[in-house]
Design a protein around this motif. Structure first.
Motif, mmCIF file in Angstrom:
data_model
loop_
_atom_site.group_PDB
_atom_site.id
_atom_site.type_symbol
_atom_site.label_atom_id
_atom_site.label_comp_id
_atom_site.label_asym_id
_atom_site.label_seq_id
_atom_site.Cartn_x
_atom_site.Cartn_y
_atom_site.Cartn_z
ATOM 1 N N TRP A 1 -5.986 -7.244 8.563
ATOM 2 C CA TRP A 1 -5.453 -6.121 7.781
ATOM 3 C C TRP A 1 -6.538 -5.083 7.532
ATOM 4 O O TRP A 1 -6.304 -3.875 7.659
ATOM 5 C CB TRP A 1 -4.895 -6.638 6.453
ATOM 6 C CG TRP A 1 -4.253 -5.567 5.603
ATOM 7 C CD1 TRP A 1 -2.939 -5.221 5.586
ATOM 8 C CD2 TRP A 1 -4.912 -4.716 4.656
ATOM 9 N NE1 TRP A 1 -2.734 -4.193 4.681
ATOM 10 C CE2 TRP A 1 -3.919 -3.867 4.104
ATOM 11 C CE3 TRP A 1 -6.217 -4.574 4.229
ATOM 12 C CZ2 TRP A 1 -4.212 -2.914 3.133
ATOM 13 C CZ3 TRP A 1 -6.520 -3.610 3.277
ATOM 14 C CH2 TRP A 1 -5.528 -2.790 2.729
ATOM 15 N N ARG B 1 2.885 1.336 8.422
ATOM 16 C CA ARG B 1 2.144 1.286 9.668
ATOM 17 C C ARG B 1 2.395 -0.060 10.313
ATOM 18 O O ARG B 1 2.585 -1.049 9.618
ATOM 19 C CB ARG B 1 0.644 1.457 9.419
ATOM 20 C CG ARG B 1 0.297 2.799 8.785
ATOM 21 C CD ARG B 1 -1.131 2.772 8.295
ATOM 22 N NE ARG B 1 -1.475 4.028 7.649
ATOM 23 C CZ ARG B 1 -2.479 4.165 6.812
ATOM 24 N NH1 ARG B 1 -3.226 3.122 6.512
ATOM 25 N NH2 ARG B 1 -2.749 5.330 6.282
ATOM 26 N N GLN C 1 -6.451 2.898 -0.890
ATOM 27 C CA GLN C 1 -5.516 1.801 -1.147
ATOM 28 C C GLN C 1 -6.102 0.822 -2.161
ATOM 29 O O GLN C 1 -5.374 0.271 -2.991
ATOM 30 C CB GLN C 1 -5.191 1.090 0.168
ATOM 31 C CG GLN C 1 -4.440 1.972 1.156
ATOM 32 C CD GLN C 1 -3.893 1.168 2.316
ATOM 33 O OE1 GLN C 1 -3.115 0.241 2.124
ATOM 34 N NE2 GLN C 1 -4.289 1.525 3.522
ATOM 35 N N GLY D 1 0.802 -1.219 0.000
ATOM 36 C CA GLY D 1 0.000 0.000 0.000
ATOM 37 C C GLY D 1 0.831 1.262 0.000
ATOM 38 O O GLY D 1 2.009 1.275 0.314
ATOM 39 N N PHE E 1 -7.848 3.882 10.205
ATOM 40 C CA PHE E 1 -7.355 5.164 9.707
ATOM 41 C C PHE E 1 -8.420 5.904 8.901
ATOM 42 O O PHE E 1 -8.171 6.980 8.362
ATOM 43 C CB PHE E 1 -6.113 4.956 8.833
ATOM 44 C CG PHE E 1 -4.940 4.419 9.591
ATOM 45 C CD1 PHE E 1 -4.063 5.273 10.249
ATOM 46 C CD2 PHE E 1 -4.719 3.055 9.674
ATOM 47 C CE1 PHE E 1 -2.986 4.770 10.971
ATOM 48 C CE2 PHE E 1 -3.644 2.541 10.380
ATOM 49 C CZ PHE E 1 -2.777 3.398 11.038
ATOM 50 N N TYR F 1 -8.694 3.870 3.497
ATOM 51 C CA TYR F 1 -8.819 2.439 3.216
ATOM 52 C C TYR F 1 -9.157 2.198 1.747
ATOM 53 O O TYR F 1 -8.476 1.412 1.064
ATOM 54 C CB TYR F 1 -9.908 1.870 4.128
ATOM 55 C CG TYR F 1 -10.351 0.458 3.827
ATOM 56 C CD1 TYR F 1 -9.554 -0.632 4.145
ATOM 57 C CD2 TYR F 1 -11.609 0.212 3.263
ATOM 58 C CE1 TYR F 1 -9.974 -1.933 3.904
ATOM 59 C CE2 TYR F 1 -12.037 -1.082 3.024
ATOM 60 C CZ TYR F 1 -11.221 -2.149 3.337
ATOM 61 O OH TYR F 1 -11.645 -3.432 3.094
ATOM 62 N N HIS G 1 -7.320 -3.162 10.672
ATOM 63 C CA HIS G 1 -6.229 -2.225 10.952
ATOM 64 C C HIS G 1 -6.313 -0.989 10.057
ATOM 65 O O HIS G 1 -6.238 0.153 10.530
ATOM 66 C CB HIS G 1 -4.899 -2.944 10.752
ATOM 67 C CG HIS G 1 -3.693 -2.075 10.920
ATOM 68 N ND1 HIS G 1 -3.292 -1.595 12.141
ATOM 69 C CD2 HIS G 1 -2.803 -1.595 10.017
ATOM 70 C CE1 HIS G 1 -2.205 -0.865 11.993
ATOM 71 N NE2 HIS G 1 -1.887 -0.851 10.709
ATOM 72 N N GLU G 2 -6.483 -1.202 8.750
ATOM 73 C CA GLU G 2 -6.501 -0.084 7.821
ATOM 74 C C GLU G 2 -7.755 0.776 7.963
ATOM 75 O O GLU G 2 -7.710 1.986 7.778
ATOM 76 C CB GLU G 2 -6.361 -0.595 6.380
ATOM 77 C CG GLU G 2 -5.023 -1.265 6.095
ATOM 78 C CD GLU G 2 -3.840 -0.344 6.320
ATOM 79 O OE1 GLU G 2 -3.962 0.867 6.066
ATOM 80 O OE2 GLU G 2 -2.792 -0.842 6.773
#
Length: 208
Positions: A122, A53, A137, A48, A129, A134, A125-126
């Motif tokens: 994943w 991160r 990406q 990404g 943000f 997200y 987690h993304e």
């Protein structure tokens, strides 16, 4: 027609850095058929765009299952690869399938992973943000992208789609019927499904 799993091809040295086995697991790593590919690119160091991160901890707790042979022979349609797995083991099996696809030369941006139950770590987690970052990406298409199957309509087609049937067992049949036909439409070359073979066959139909 129902699928008949074949004996796995065991290559002990073929596992990538993200295909480490959990303690005590004795089952072999599945080897999905990579299928045709248009680009063979090395795996990047950090998926990404943007600054690195911290990655979420790996969640490998279940054994893998034996893959079946690809079902698709029609050149105009994607191949279908089934990896039999329980709802509890589907996410782990999908993760190992991705590792093996990357090791075989697939570019990360060619792979879309969908989950019918709990989201992949994943994605969780993304998404912390924000959704804009997200989906940015996803639009960049330079890394493996993990999404809830309910969001598949927002995702763009990719050469390879991996589906982890990790939802509630009581809803598994409905989830398969909803998700798999759409996932098949998003796969340009290869669809890999990790889940119950009977439910997958019923959802996709003998003529798929």
């Amino acid at each position: 027609m129902p699928l008949i799993p074949e004996e796995p091809q065991i290559h002990e040295s073929a596992q990538g850095p993200r295909a480490a086995s959990a303690a005590g697991r004795t089952a072999p790593t599945p080897r999905p058929v990579p299928g045709p590919r248009s680009v063979a690119a090395p795996r990047p160091g950090r998926p990404g765009p943007g600054p690195a991160r911290p990655a979420p901890p790996a969640q490998r707790t279940h054994g893998s299952a034996t893959p079946a042979s690809p079902r698709k022979q029609n050149r105009s349609a994607p191949q279908i690869q089934l990896i039999p797995a329980s709802a509890e083991g589907a996410l782990d099996a999908a993760g190992e399938a991705v590792d093996l696809l990357l090791d075989s030369g697939r570019a990360p941006g060619e792979i879309l992973v969908l989950t019918t139950g709990e989201q992949h770590p994943w994605a969780v987690h993304e998404l912390s943000f924000g959704e804009s970052a997200y989906w940015a990406q996803h639009d960049a298409a330079d890394d493996v992208f993990y999404a809830d199957a309910a969001s598949v309509g927002r995702a763009s087609p990719r050469p390879v789609v991996v589906v982890a049937m990790n939802g509630d067992a009581a809803d598994a049949a409905d989830a398969a019927a909803r998700v798999l036909p759409v996932a098949l439409g998003h796969a340009r070359a290869l669809l890999i499904v990790c889940g119950d073979p009977k439910r997958i066959d019923a959802a996709l139909g003998a003529g798929v």
